[in-house]
Design a protein around this motif. Structure first.
Motif, mmCIF file in Angstrom:
data_model
loop_
_atom_site.group_PDB
_atom_site.id
_atom_site.type_symbol
_atom_site.label_atom_id
_atom_site.label_comp_id
_atom_site.label_asym_id
_atom_site.label_seq_id
_atom_site.Cartn_x
_atom_site.Cartn_y
_atom_site.Cartn_z
ATOM 1 N N LYS A 93 0.846 -1.185 0.000
ATOM 2 C CA LYS A 93 0.000 0.000 0.000
ATOM 3 C C LYS A 93 0.890 1.246 0.000
ATOM 4 O O LYS A 93 2.013 1.215 0.516
ATOM 5 C CB LYS A 93 -0.887 0.017 1.250
ATOM 6 C CG LYS A 93 -1.851 -1.154 1.352
ATOM 7 C CD LYS A 93 -2.563 -1.153 2.698
ATOM 8 C CE LYS A 93 -3.470 -2.372 2.856
ATOM 9 N NZ LYS A 93 -4.073 -2.460 4.213
ATOM 10 N N GLU A 94 0.374 2.328 -0.577
ATOM 11 C CA GLU A 94 1.147 3.575 -0.528
ATOM 12 C C GLU A 94 1.307 4.034 0.912
ATOM 13 O O GLU A 94 2.401 4.414 1.343
ATOM 14 C CB GLU A 94 0.459 4.659 -1.358
ATOM 15 C CG GLU A 94 0.564 4.446 -2.862
ATOM 16 C CD GLU A 94 0.079 5.640 -3.636
ATOM 17 O OE1 GLU A 94 -0.029 6.740 -3.031
ATOM 18 O OE2 GLU A 94 -0.199 5.486 -4.835
ATOM 19 N N GLN A 95 0.217 4.010 1.665
ATOM 20 C CA GLN A 95 0.244 4.362 3.077
ATOM 21 C C GLN A 95 -0.311 3.192 3.878
ATOM 22 O O GLN A 95 -1.336 2.614 3.505
ATOM 23 C CB GLN A 95 -0.592 5.619 3.346
ATOM 24 C CG GLN A 95 -0.072 6.874 2.641
ATOM 25 C CD GLN A 95 1.284 7.301 3.176
ATOM 26 O OE1 GLN A 95 1.557 7.189 4.373
ATOM 27 N NE2 GLN A 95 2.147 7.792 2.280
ATOM 28 N N SER B 218 -2.279 1.081 6.610
ATOM 29 C CA SER B 218 -3.604 1.287 7.200
ATOM 30 C C SER B 218 -3.570 0.979 8.696
ATOM 31 O O SER B 218 -2.736 0.199 9.165
ATOM 32 C CB SER B 218 -4.629 0.383 6.503
ATOM 33 O OG SER B 218 -4.236 -0.979 6.572
ATOM 34 N N GLU C 19 0.199 4.735 11.615
ATOM 35 C CA GLU C 19 0.002 6.066 11.040
ATOM 36 C C GLU C 19 1.365 6.692 10.707
ATOM 37 O O GLU C 19 2.307 6.649 11.492
ATOM 38 C CB GLU C 19 -0.755 6.956 12.027
ATOM 39 C CG GLU C 19 -1.180 8.293 11.443
ATOM 40 C CD GLU C 19 -2.063 9.079 12.399
ATOM 41 O OE1 GLU C 19 -2.302 10.263 12.131
ATOM 42 O OE2 GLU C 19 -2.507 8.494 13.409
ATOM 43 N N GLY C 20 1.456 7.261 9.510
ATOM 44 C CA GLY C 20 2.686 7.912 9.074
ATOM 45 C C GLY C 20 3.675 7.000 8.400
ATOM 46 O O GLY C 20 4.714 7.460 7.906
ATOM 47 N N SER D 74 4.730 4.109 5.448
ATOM 48 C CA SER D 74 4.360 3.570 4.148
ATOM 49 C C SER D 74 3.970 2.108 4.313
ATOM 50 O O SER D 74 4.244 1.483 5.354
ATOM 51 C CB SER D 74 5.529 3.687 3.164
ATOM 52 O OG SER D 74 6.582 2.807 3.547
ATOM 53 N N GLY D 75 3.342 1.547 3.294
ATOM 54 C CA GLY D 75 2.984 0.145 3.366
ATOM 55 C C GLY D 75 4.198 -0.749 3.512
ATOM 56 O O GLY D 75 4.185 -1.711 4.294
#
Length: 284
Positions: free
Chosen positions: A37-39, A41, A46-47, A49-50
């Motif tokens: 994932k780009e970020q 989950s 939080e903060g 990257s995947g």
């Protein structure tokens, strides 16, 4: 409520998981193809990257794998897909050898710490159970001419767009070509003449087959039509790969390639580490 898709995915995994019990009690390789994932989950990540979240999972997984005697054969970071069009577009490929089907089932039941980090970081994964056909970690010195200083490669059989994608990367850098093959006859017999000619050409330009494996089943993910083989080949640079493709003995077997392949995906990649694993020399 669990979606019908999720139920089907779980049922498929459980079915393949049970099928692994029918494998011989001997080492086998799980091919891991990963998309992040780009970020990440979840509030705990939080903060991040995947990939950063997934590497938290790898820390615990590495300990669990070392306890059951697993071996990382090779891991690579995909640069570009230049033949075919896969979905998802994978970012990491890793070849992880398990001592036996029983050790894999042991790991699957207790995959180590930070399991949430895996879910937080992964967007997609293919997990392919396979049997090693060939492994060669040693790099032998080339006795042929350096294709960087010889005549430019002739007709490689690649289209203009495939050549353009292939050349996205350092021209002088070592490159790994990762290929997924689906045979038209299922066995690869029609493709064999081309593969043999290409193997000789690879050695002549200073490259070598690092790993070849027969894909036996897809444990996670789905491909239609299915693939039969994965190959990882190391070349000193991209021009060496093109020189191998345009070798007269190889071009003479193009009919074998056309008739023998139903599906072909190919990627350029660089070698990378996977968690705390460091690729080891072959013991075979």
């Amino acid at each position: 409520m669990v979606s019908e898709f999720a139920v089907a995915a779980i049922a498929s995994f459980l079915s393949e998981f049970r099928q692994l019990g029918k494998r011989p009690d001997e080492p086998f390789v799980m091919i891991n193809l990963l998309k992040f994932k780009e970020q990440a989950s979840g509030q705990d990540f939080e903060g991040l990257s995947g990939e950063q979240a997934y590497r938290l999972y790898l820390r615990g997984m590495t300990r669990a794998q070392s306890e059951i005697g697993s071996r990382l054969i090779w891991a690579g970071r995909i640069q570009q897909q230049f033949i075919g069009n896969s979905e998802p577009t994978f970012e990491i490929v890793a070849l992880l050898e398990y001592a036996s089907p029983a050790t894999f089932r042991q790991f699957a039941r207790k995959p180590g710490d930070a399991g949430k980090a895996r879910t937080a970081g992964l967007r997609g994964q293919w997990l392919l159970a396979s049997t090693t056909v060939e492994e060669n970690k040693a790099v032998e010195a080339s006795t042929g001419t350096d294709p960087m200083t010889s005549q430019p490669p002739g007709n490689t059989g690649l289209s203009a767009s495939e050549l353009s994608r292939l050349q996205q990367g350092g021209a002088n850098d070592t490159v790994f070509i990762v290929e997924l093959l689906g045979f038209s006859d299922g066995s690869g017999e029609r493709y064999q003449a081309y593969q043999q000619a290409l193997s000789a050409a690879i050695a002549a330009v200073g490259g070598h087959r690092l790993w070849v494996g027969r894909i036996d089943s897809q444990v996670i993910g789905s491909a239609s039509p299915s693939f039969d083989q994965l190959l990882v080949t190391r070349y000193p640079h991209r021009t060496a790969y093109l020189a191998a493709l345009s070798d007269p003995a190889v071009t003479a077997q193009w009919h074998s390639r056309r008739e023998g392949l139903a599906l072909h995906w190919a990627y350029t990649a660089t070698e990378t580490q996977l968690g705390g694993f460091i690729p080891t020399e072959s013991t075979h």
